[in-house]
Design an enzyme around this catalytic site. Structure first.
Site, PDB file in Angstrom:
ATOM      1  CD  GLU A  77      -5.690  -0.452   6.915  1.00  0.00           C
ATOM      2  OE1 GLU A  77      -4.506  -0.746   7.133  1.00  0.00           O
ATOM      3  OE2 GLU A  77      -6.060   0.711   6.619  1.00  0.00           O
ATOM      4  CG  ASN A  90      -3.917   7.384  19.040  1.00  0.00           C
ATOM      5  OD1 ASN A  90      -4.245   6.444  18.314  1.00  0.00           O
ATOM      6  ND2 ASN A  90      -3.610   7.232  20.310  1.00  0.00           N
ATOM      7  CD  GLN A 113      -2.652   1.026   2.681  1.00  0.00           C
ATOM      8  OE1 GLN A 113      -2.143   0.627   3.719  1.00  0.00           O
ATOM      9  NE2 GLN A 113      -3.928   1.368   2.612  1.00  0.00           N
ATOM     10  N   GLY A 114       0.801   2.061  -1.056  1.00  0.00           N
ATOM     11  CA  GLY A 114       1.614   3.260  -1.166  1.00  0.00           C
ATOM     12  C   GLY A 114       0.843   4.508  -0.778  1.00  0.00           C
ATOM     13  CB  SER A 134       3.393  -3.020   5.612  1.00  0.00           C
ATOM     14  OG  SER A 134       3.262  -2.162   6.718  1.00  0.00           O
TER      15      SER A 134
END
Length: 396
Positions: A255, A377, A137-138, A172
């Site tokens: 996701e 967060n 995922q870019g 990742s």
């Protein structure tokens, strides 16, 4: 069984039979060459038995256990939401290895089903379904971590192809991926959410360089990715050019879908192991430690209740509920890492003779990132305040 209520007794019976089928298959197949994979992989541990876990993923695919909710025409089972939750929970209960192919199956695949062209579905969904192509995922960039609208990686059409220049970070599994879905700015002079496009980019080309990032744990599942006139075909844009923000938000909603219930099973196992450790070391006799263990258990139940309550909502929405889920589990899991260190006491500060980390030290260090990756967060709270509570937008 998952606690999704239904008044249809026949549906409940079908779900019970499905649960038994999943459990029986996992019992039979997590043996032989796959027996030693139990419990391996996952965030902070993606380096563990990568090739063997990839073989396991392909074994799952051959048996029809990947992409369960997809339409049958694309190799899925058209499983209900309840059945998908059942699968993820049974998978976690079996302590089956973390999936190598989860980015493709849980993010890219659903995104293409919702927004992709027929040609894109025909080209890419089979590779996701049978785990022959891996994805990354870019999104994040050095100057735009959780603020996706601030990305500066650019792309323009050049001779029937997109030419891409820029840098992504915290990507990742980029070092093992075949493809990357990239958010790039395709309208010169555009700002914030406008002018972004969602591109599908092959990783194995001269214009892409992947540099692993060494983490606190000493491993490197995250990467920097540099695009220097990288190329991809003009038709490999999901949605229309300039619609990248809408498509990217859809991906983020996927996701935080049904797989989070399986994640909570793993969290429950970690909590149980920490409680057992506290009993062995005598730390459980400390009322403060005992109270933190109890509060962790309550927090886990709150996460489950919230996930089940929101599971029936549309997969792609702008309600901010996905941000609530991310905020809940990220803070809870970071707190679990801190609890593990409190149970270990001073011994938790000492590595072994080879300077290797034990599982609790590794958990503590990696969970420091839980409240940052996947949306920090601070950004999640802004989304909740603006989209859920309707508060005035932050001045920009």
């Amino acid at each position: 069984m998952v606690a999704i209520q239904t008044s249809d007794s026949s549906t409940a019976a079908q779900d019970a039979a499905f649960s038994a089928e999943v459990r029986e298959w996992l019992d039979e197949n997590l043996n032989g060459e796959f027996r030693e994979l139990r419990g391996l992989g996952g965030p902070g541990r993606e380096h563990e038995a990568h090739d063997e876990r990839l073989a396991w993923d392909r074994h799952l695919a051959a048996a029809g256990w990947t992409c369960l909710g997809w339409p049958k025409e694309y190799g899925g089972r058209e499983a209900t939401v309840a059945q998908q939750v059942i699968f993820h929970e049974e998978y976690a209960k079996a302590n089956a290895p973390a999936r190598v192919s989860h980015v493709g199956e849980e993010l890219l695949g659903p995104t293409l089903l919702a927004f992709g062209t027929q040609a894109q579905k025909d080209r890419f969904l089979p590779g996701v379904r049978n785990v022959s192509e891996l994805w990354c995922q870019g999104y994040s960039e050095p100057g735009a971590g959780s603020d996706l609208a601030a990305v500066s990686t650019s792309a323009h059409l050049d001779g029937g192809e997109w030419s891409i220049n820029g840098q992504k970070i915290w990507t990742s599994l980029a070092h093992v991926a075949d493809w990357c879905f990239v958010i790039a700015r395709t309208e010169k002079g555009s700002v914030r959410h406008k002018g972004l496009s969602y591109l599908l980019v092959p990783m194995n080309q001269p214009g892409i360089e992947v540099r692993p990032i060494i983490q606190l744990t000493g491993t490197s599942e995250f990467n920097e990715v540099f695009f220097d006139n990288a190329r991809t075909a003009a038709d490999l844009v999901v949605g229309e050019p300039g619609e990248g923000w809408r498509i990217a938000m859809g991906t983020l909603a996927f996701e935080r879908g049904v797989s989070t219930l399986g994640q909570q099973i793993r969290f429950a196992r970690e909590l149980a192991d920490i409680e057992a450790l506290a009993r062995r070391t005598g730390a459980a006799e400390d009322p403060l430690i005992a109270d933190r263990i109890d509060r962790a258990w309550v927090g886990l139940r709150v996460m489950r209740a919230h996930a089940l309550r929101t599971m029936a909502t549309a997969a792609v929405d702008d309600s901010g509920q996905a941000s609530v889920s991310k905020l809940l589990w990220a803070n809870w899991h970071r707190g679990l890492g801190e609890l593990a260190m409190a149970v270990l006491g001073p011994q938790g500060l000492i590595a072994d003779d080879n300077d290797d980390l034990n599982e609790w030290q590794r958990m503590y260090l990696f969970t420091r990132a839980d409240t940052i990756y996947g949306g920090s967060n601070e950004v999640q709270r802004n989304i909740i305040s603006e989209r859920v509570l309707g508060l005035p937008r932050e001045a920009r």
